[in-house]
Design an enzyme around this catalytic site. Structure first.
Site, PDB file in Angstrom:
ATOM      1  N   GLN A 236       0.766  -1.121   0.095  1.00 29.06           N
ATOM      2  CA  GLN A 236      -0.053  -0.069  -0.001  1.00 29.06           C
ATOM      3  C   GLN A 236       0.656   1.309  -0.165  1.00 29.06           C
ATOM      4  O   GLN A 236       1.942   1.073   0.268  1.00 29.06           O
ATOM      5  CB  GLN A 236      -0.938   0.023   1.357  1.00 29.06           C
TER       6      GLN A 236
ATOM      7  N   CYS B  93      -5.995   1.126   7.728  1.00 24.71           N
ATOM      8  CA  CYS B  93      -4.684   0.256   7.612  1.00 24.71           C
ATOM      9  C   CYS B  93      -4.232   0.084   8.991  1.00 24.71           C
ATOM     10  O   CYS B  93      -3.474   1.130   9.132  1.00 24.71           O
ATOM     11  CB  CYS B  93      -3.664   0.240   6.439  1.00 24.71           C
TER      12      CYS B  93
ATOM     13  N   ASN C 118     -12.053  -8.109   2.931  1.00 24.46           N
ATOM     14  CA  ASN C 118     -10.870  -8.660   3.379  1.00 24.46           C
ATOM     15  C   ASN C 118     -11.121  -9.933   3.871  1.00 24.46           C
ATOM     16  O   ASN C 118     -12.054  -9.976   4.789  1.00 24.46           O
ATOM     17  CB  ASN C 118      -9.889  -7.884   4.301  1.00 24.46           C
TER      18      ASN C 118
ATOM     19  N   GLU D 221      -6.040  -9.454   1.325  1.00 26.31           N
ATOM     20  CA  GLU D 221      -6.684  -8.400   1.460  1.00 26.31           C
ATOM     21  C   GLU D 221      -7.376  -7.723   0.100  1.00 26.31           C
ATOM     22  O   GLU D 221      -6.746  -7.970  -0.840  1.00 26.31           O
ATOM     23  CB  GLU D 221      -5.491  -7.483   2.136  1.00 26.31           C
ATOM     24  N   ARG D 222      -8.189  -7.068   0.383  1.00 29.81           N
ATOM     25  CA  ARG D 222      -8.943  -6.564  -0.758  1.00 29.81           C
ATOM     26  C   ARG D 222      -8.109  -5.516  -1.613  1.00 29.81           C
ATOM     27  O   ARG D 222      -7.531  -4.816  -1.012  1.00 29.81           O
ATOM     28  CB  ARG D 222     -10.235  -5.712  -0.126  1.00 29.81           C
TER      29      ARG D 222
ATOM     30  N   CYS E 263      -1.850  -7.994   8.322  1.00 24.84           N
ATOM     31  CA  CYS E 263      -2.778  -7.006   8.273  1.00 24.84           C
ATOM     32  C   CYS E 263      -3.582  -6.579   9.549  1.00 24.84           C
ATOM     33  O   CYS E 263      -4.031  -7.566  10.130  1.00 24.84           O
ATOM     34  CB  CYS E 263      -3.890  -7.606   7.402  1.00 24.84           C
TER      35      CYS E 263
ATOM     36  N   THR F  31      -5.763  -4.298  10.558  1.00 24.21           N
ATOM     37  CA  THR F  31      -7.377  -4.430  10.828  1.00 24.21           C
ATOM     38  C   THR F  31      -7.601  -5.873  10.968  1.00 24.21           C
ATOM     39  O   THR F  31      -8.720  -6.202  11.588  1.00 24.21           O
ATOM     40  CB  THR F  31      -7.916  -3.492   9.665  1.00 24.21           C
TER      41      THR F  31
END
Length: 289
Positions: free
Chosen positions: A47, A76, A200, A218-219, A227, A229
Protein backbone atom coordinates in the site's frame (compact mmCIF):
# COMPACT_ATOMS: atom_id res chain seq x y z
CA UNK A 1 9.85 15.16 -11.71
CA UNK A 2 11.60 13.62 -8.72
CA UNK A 3 9.53 12.25 -5.83
CA UNK A 4 10.98 11.65 -2.36
CA UNK A 5 9.59 8.68 -0.44
CA UNK A 6 10.17 6.45 2.57
CA UNK A 7 9.87 2.67 2.42
CA UNK A 8 8.52 1.19 5.68
CA UNK A 9 6.93 -1.98 6.98
CA UNK A 10 4.85 -3.12 9.92
CA UNK A 11 5.30 -6.86 10.55
CA UNK A 12 6.16 -7.34 6.88
CA UNK A 13 3.16 -5.41 5.55
CA UNK A 14 5.14 -2.91 3.44
CA UNK A 15 4.42 0.66 2.44
CA UNK A 16 5.60 3.59 0.38
CA UNK A 17 5.05 6.69 2.55
CA UNK A 18 4.73 10.16 1.02
CA UNK A 19 4.84 13.52 2.81
CA UNK A 20 1.98 15.64 1.53
CA UNK A 21 1.94 17.61 4.78
CA UNK A 22 5.02 19.77 4.29
CA UNK A 23 5.48 19.59 0.50
CA UNK A 24 3.44 19.60 -2.69
CA UNK A 25 2.90 16.26 -4.40
CA UNK A 26 1.70 15.35 -7.88
CA UNK A 27 -1.90 14.07 -8.14
CA UNK A 28 -2.05 10.47 -6.89
CA UNK A 29 -3.81 8.90 -9.83
CA UNK A 30 -4.57 5.18 -9.88
CA UNK A 31 -1.86 4.77 -12.50
CA UNK A 32 0.78 6.55 -10.41
CA UNK A 33 -0.06 4.53 -7.29
CA UNK A 34 0.16 1.28 -9.27
CA UNK A 35 3.49 2.37 -10.76
CA UNK A 36 5.01 3.22 -7.37
CA UNK A 37 3.73 -0.02 -5.81
CA UNK A 38 4.99 -2.21 -8.67
CA UNK A 39 7.63 -4.59 -7.29
CA UNK A 40 9.44 -4.96 -10.63
CA UNK A 41 9.29 -1.50 -12.22
CA UNK A 42 8.61 0.74 -9.21
CA UNK A 43 9.44 0.86 -5.51
CA UNK A 44 7.22 -2.04 -4.46
CA UNK A 45 4.61 -2.04 -1.70
CA UNK A 46 1.35 -3.51 -0.49
CA UNK A 47 0.00 0.00 0.00
CA UNK A 48 0.89 3.66 -0.37
CA UNK A 49 0.42 5.92 2.67
CA UNK A 50 -0.11 9.66 2.37
CA UNK A 51 0.47 12.19 5.17
CA UNK A 52 -1.66 15.33 4.80
CA UNK A 53 -2.90 18.28 6.84
CA UNK A 54 -6.11 17.43 8.73
CA UNK A 55 -9.51 18.64 7.61
CA UNK A 56 -11.32 18.05 10.93
CA UNK A 57 -10.95 19.67 14.34
CA UNK A 58 -8.96 17.76 16.94
CA UNK A 59 -6.70 15.89 14.51
CA UNK A 60 -2.97 16.44 14.07
CA UNK A 61 -2.71 14.83 10.63
CA UNK A 62 -4.79 13.22 7.91
CA UNK A 63 -3.92 9.64 6.95
CA UNK A 64 -4.86 8.28 3.52
CA UNK A 65 -4.26 4.74 2.26
CA UNK A 66 -4.10 3.44 -1.30
CA UNK A 67 -3.94 -0.24 -2.20
CA UNK A 68 -1.42 -1.41 -4.77
CA UNK A 69 -4.24 -1.60 -7.36
CA UNK A 70 -4.65 2.19 -7.02
CA UNK A 71 -7.88 2.21 -5.03
CA UNK A 72 -8.18 4.32 -1.88
CA UNK A 73 -9.34 2.39 1.21
CA UNK A 74 -10.64 3.26 4.65
CA UNK A 75 -8.03 2.02 7.10
CA UNK A 76 -4.80 0.08 7.58
CA UNK A 77 -3.61 -0.76 11.08
CA UNK A 78 -0.04 -1.74 10.21
CA UNK A 79 0.23 1.41 8.13
CA UNK A 80 -1.02 3.48 11.07
CA UNK A 81 1.94 2.34 13.16
CA UNK A 82 4.33 3.31 10.36
CA UNK A 83 2.48 6.62 9.99
CA UNK A 84 3.25 7.79 13.53
CA UNK A 85 6.89 6.70 13.26
CA UNK A 86 7.18 8.61 9.98
CA UNK A 87 5.77 11.90 11.28
CA UNK A 88 7.99 11.76 14.38
CA UNK A 89 11.14 10.74 12.51
CA UNK A 90 10.63 13.49 9.92
CA UNK A 91 10.13 16.23 12.51
CA UNK A 92 6.47 16.83 11.72
CA UNK A 93 5.63 16.38 15.42
CA UNK A 94 7.36 15.62 18.70
CA UNK A 95 4.24 14.25 20.37
CA UNK A 96 4.33 10.66 21.63
CA UNK A 97 0.60 10.37 20.86
CA UNK A 98 -1.01 11.85 17.78
CA UNK A 99 -4.61 12.03 16.66
CA UNK A 100 -5.05 11.13 13.02
CA UNK A 101 -7.97 11.71 10.69
CA UNK A 102 -9.04 8.65 8.68
CA UNK A 103 -12.09 8.04 6.51
CA UNK A 104 -14.27 6.78 9.36
CA UNK A 105 -13.21 9.24 12.07
CA UNK A 106 -10.15 10.07 14.18
CA UNK A 107 -7.81 7.50 15.71
CA UNK A 108 -5.04 7.83 18.32
CA UNK A 109 -1.53 6.47 17.68
CA UNK A 110 1.02 6.23 20.51
CA UNK A 111 4.76 5.56 20.23
CA UNK A 112 6.05 3.56 23.20
CA UNK A 113 9.53 3.76 24.73
CA UNK A 114 10.37 0.29 23.36
CA UNK A 115 9.75 1.48 19.79
CA UNK A 116 6.46 -0.34 19.36
CA UNK A 117 3.33 1.60 18.48
CA UNK A 118 -0.09 1.21 20.08
CA UNK A 119 -3.05 2.07 17.88
CA UNK A 120 -6.54 2.74 19.17
CA UNK A 121 -8.37 1.00 16.34
CA UNK A 122 -11.85 1.99 17.49
CA UNK A 123 -14.78 -0.31 18.18
CA UNK A 124 -15.64 -3.12 15.77
CA UNK A 125 -18.98 -3.15 13.97
CA UNK A 126 -20.85 -6.44 13.59
CA UNK A 127 -24.14 -5.36 12.00
CA UNK A 128 -24.04 -6.89 8.49
CA UNK A 129 -25.63 -3.87 6.81
CA UNK A 130 -22.86 -1.63 8.16
CA UNK A 131 -19.97 -3.89 7.09
CA UNK A 132 -21.60 -4.01 4.46
CA UNK A 133 -22.77 -7.60 3.83
CA UNK A 134 -26.02 -8.66 2.18
CA UNK A 135 -27.72 -11.37 4.29
CA UNK A 136 -30.89 -11.65 2.20
CA UNK A 137 -31.96 -15.29 1.87
CA UNK A 138 -29.30 -16.53 4.31
CA UNK A 139 -29.90 -18.40 7.56
CA UNK A 140 -27.28 -17.43 10.10
CA UNK A 141 -26.02 -19.68 12.89
CA UNK A 142 -25.42 -18.38 16.41
CA UNK A 143 -22.11 -19.10 18.09
CA UNK A 144 -21.65 -17.36 21.41
CA UNK A 145 -22.64 -13.73 20.88
CA UNK A 146 -21.80 -13.90 17.17
CA UNK A 147 -23.77 -14.86 14.09
CA UNK A 148 -22.00 -16.94 11.45
CA UNK A 149 -23.12 -16.71 7.84
CA UNK A 150 -22.84 -19.43 5.18
CA UNK A 151 -20.93 -18.46 2.07
CA UNK A 152 -20.48 -20.79 -0.92
CA UNK A 153 -16.80 -20.76 -1.87
CA UNK A 154 -15.32 -22.96 -4.60
CA UNK A 155 -17.87 -25.72 -4.08
CA UNK A 156 -17.74 -25.66 -0.26
CA UNK A 157 -19.73 -23.79 2.38
CA UNK A 158 -17.62 -21.52 4.58
CA UNK A 159 -19.10 -20.11 7.80
CA UNK A 160 -17.90 -16.56 8.30
CA UNK A 161 -18.13 -13.74 10.81
CA UNK A 162 -18.51 -10.31 9.24
CA UNK A 163 -16.79 -7.38 10.96
CA UNK A 164 -16.02 -3.78 10.05
CA UNK A 165 -12.91 -2.10 11.41
CA UNK A 166 -13.67 0.93 9.26
CA UNK A 167 -13.06 -1.50 6.38
CA UNK A 168 -14.91 -4.79 5.74
CA UNK A 169 -13.69 -8.19 6.94
CA UNK A 170 -14.90 -11.78 6.60
CA UNK A 171 -13.34 -14.03 9.25
CA UNK A 172 -13.42 -17.81 9.39
CA UNK A 173 -11.79 -20.18 11.85
CA UNK A 174 -9.74 -22.94 10.23
CA UNK A 175 -7.95 -26.00 11.60
CA UNK A 176 -4.59 -25.25 9.97
CA UNK A 177 -3.91 -21.77 8.59
CA UNK A 178 -0.80 -22.90 6.71
CA UNK A 179 -2.55 -25.75 4.92
CA UNK A 180 -5.77 -23.89 4.17
CA UNK A 181 -6.30 -22.87 0.49
CA UNK A 182 -6.07 -19.13 1.17
CA UNK A 183 -4.90 -18.29 -2.34
CA UNK A 184 -7.93 -20.08 -3.82
CA UNK A 185 -10.62 -19.07 -1.33
CA UNK A 186 -9.33 -15.55 -0.65
CA UNK A 187 -10.08 -14.08 -4.11
CA UNK A 188 -13.49 -15.78 -4.22
CA UNK A 189 -14.51 -14.32 -0.86
CA UNK A 190 -13.01 -10.91 -1.63
CA UNK A 191 -15.22 -10.51 -4.69
CA UNK A 192 -18.37 -12.28 -3.49
CA UNK A 193 -21.32 -10.11 -4.62
CA UNK A 194 -22.77 -10.11 -1.10
CA UNK A 195 -19.94 -7.71 -0.22
CA UNK A 196 -20.73 -4.64 -2.37
CA UNK A 197 -17.43 -2.96 -1.43
CA UNK A 198 -15.50 -6.25 -1.66
CA UNK A 199 -13.94 -7.61 1.54
CA UNK A 200 -10.73 -8.62 3.31
CA UNK A 201 -10.78 -12.38 3.93
CA UNK A 202 -9.23 -13.64 7.17
CA UNK A 203 -8.31 -17.24 7.99
CA UNK A 204 -7.63 -17.78 11.71
CA UNK A 205 -6.26 -20.85 13.47
CA UNK A 206 -6.81 -20.83 17.24
CA UNK A 207 -3.75 -22.05 19.15
CA UNK A 208 -5.04 -21.22 22.63
CA UNK A 209 -7.46 -18.75 24.18
CA UNK A 210 -4.71 -16.11 24.00
CA UNK A 211 -2.89 -17.05 20.79
CA UNK A 212 -3.80 -17.43 17.11
CA UNK A 213 -2.22 -17.81 13.69
CA UNK A 214 -3.67 -15.62 10.96
CA UNK A 215 -3.50 -15.22 7.20
CA UNK A 216 -5.36 -12.44 5.40
CA UNK A 217 -6.18 -12.04 1.72
CA UNK A 218 -6.54 -8.27 1.48
CA UNK A 219 -8.98 -6.49 -0.77
CA UNK A 220 -7.06 -5.02 -3.70
CA UNK A 221 -3.67 -6.30 -2.51
CA UNK A 222 -3.85 -10.11 -2.28
CA UNK A 223 -2.34 -12.05 0.60
CA UNK A 224 -0.02 -9.85 2.67
CA UNK A 225 2.50 -10.76 5.35
CA UNK A 226 0.34 -9.06 7.98
CA UNK A 227 -2.91 -7.09 8.24
CA UNK A 228 -3.58 -4.98 11.32
CA UNK A 229 -7.29 -4.43 10.79
CA UNK A 230 -7.57 -8.11 9.87
CA UNK A 231 -5.91 -9.10 13.15
CA UNK A 232 -8.34 -6.88 15.06
CA UNK A 233 -11.37 -8.24 13.19
CA UNK A 234 -10.26 -11.84 13.76
CA UNK A 235 -9.67 -11.36 17.49
CA UNK A 236 -12.98 -9.53 17.91
CA UNK A 237 -14.81 -12.35 16.14
CA UNK A 238 -13.03 -14.99 18.24
CA UNK A 239 -13.83 -13.23 21.52
CA UNK A 240 -17.43 -12.73 20.43
CA UNK A 241 -17.72 -16.43 19.59
CA UNK A 242 -16.45 -17.28 23.08
CA UNK A 243 -13.25 -18.92 21.82
CA UNK A 244 -10.66 -16.24 22.73
CA UNK A 245 -9.83 -14.06 25.73
CA UNK A 246 -8.03 -10.69 25.67
CA UNK A 247 -5.16 -10.04 25.14
CA UNK A 248 -4.43 -12.17 22.09
CA UNK A 249 -1.06 -12.71 20.41
CA UNK A 250 -1.54 -12.86 16.64
CA UNK A 251 1.17 -14.61 14.62
CA UNK A 252 1.36 -13.60 10.96
CA UNK A 253 3.89 -14.51 8.29
CA UNK A 254 5.53 -11.13 8.82
CA UNK A 255 5.62 -10.90 12.60
CA UNK A 256 3.59 -10.75 15.78
CA UNK A 257 0.88 -8.32 16.88
CA UNK A 258 -0.86 -8.03 20.25
CA UNK A 259 -4.57 -7.24 20.25
CA UNK A 260 -6.54 -6.26 23.36
CA UNK A 261 -10.32 -5.83 23.54
CA UNK A 262 -12.74 -5.63 26.46
CA UNK A 263 -15.58 -6.66 24.17
CA UNK A 264 -16.81 -9.47 26.39
CA UNK A 265 -17.88 -6.72 28.80
CA UNK A 266 -18.72 -3.96 26.33
CA UNK A 267 -18.72 -4.39 22.54
CA UNK A 268 -18.40 -0.61 22.19
CA UNK A 269 -14.89 -0.78 23.68
CA UNK A 270 -12.04 0.05 21.28
CA UNK A 271 -9.61 -2.57 20.06
CA UNK A 272 -6.00 -1.76 20.92
CA UNK A 273 -3.24 -3.05 18.64
CA UNK A 274 0.46 -3.09 19.54
CA UNK A 275 3.23 -3.94 17.12
CA UNK A 276 6.42 -2.82 15.37
CA UNK A 277 7.02 -0.08 12.79
CA UNK A 278 10.24 -0.16 10.78
CA UNK A 279 11.88 2.21 8.30
CA UNK A 280 13.58 0.25 5.51
CA UNK A 281 15.10 3.07 3.45
CA UNK A 282 14.61 6.59 2.11
CA UNK A 283 14.76 7.29 -1.59
CA UNK A 284 13.96 9.44 -4.61
CA UNK A 285 12.26 8.14 -7.74
CA UNK A 286 12.06 9.77 -11.17
CA UNK A 287 8.46 10.10 -12.32
CA UNK A 288 7.67 9.96 -16.04
CA UNK A 289 7.02 13.35 -17.58
Amino acid sequence: MKLSFTKMHGAGNDFVVLDGYSRALPPLTDALVRALADRHFGIGADQLLLVEKPTVDGADFKYRIFNCDGGEVEHCGNGARCFVKFVRDHGLTDKASVRVEVKHGVITLTMQDNGEVVVDMGAPVFEPARVPFDTSGLDGRREGADTLWPLPVNGATRWISVVSMGNPHAVQIVDDAEAFPVLADGPAIERDPRFPQRVNAGFMQIVSRHEVKLRVYERGAGETLACGTGACAAVAAGIRRGQLDSPVTVHTHGGTLTISWDGARDERAPLMMAGPATTVFEGVIDLPA
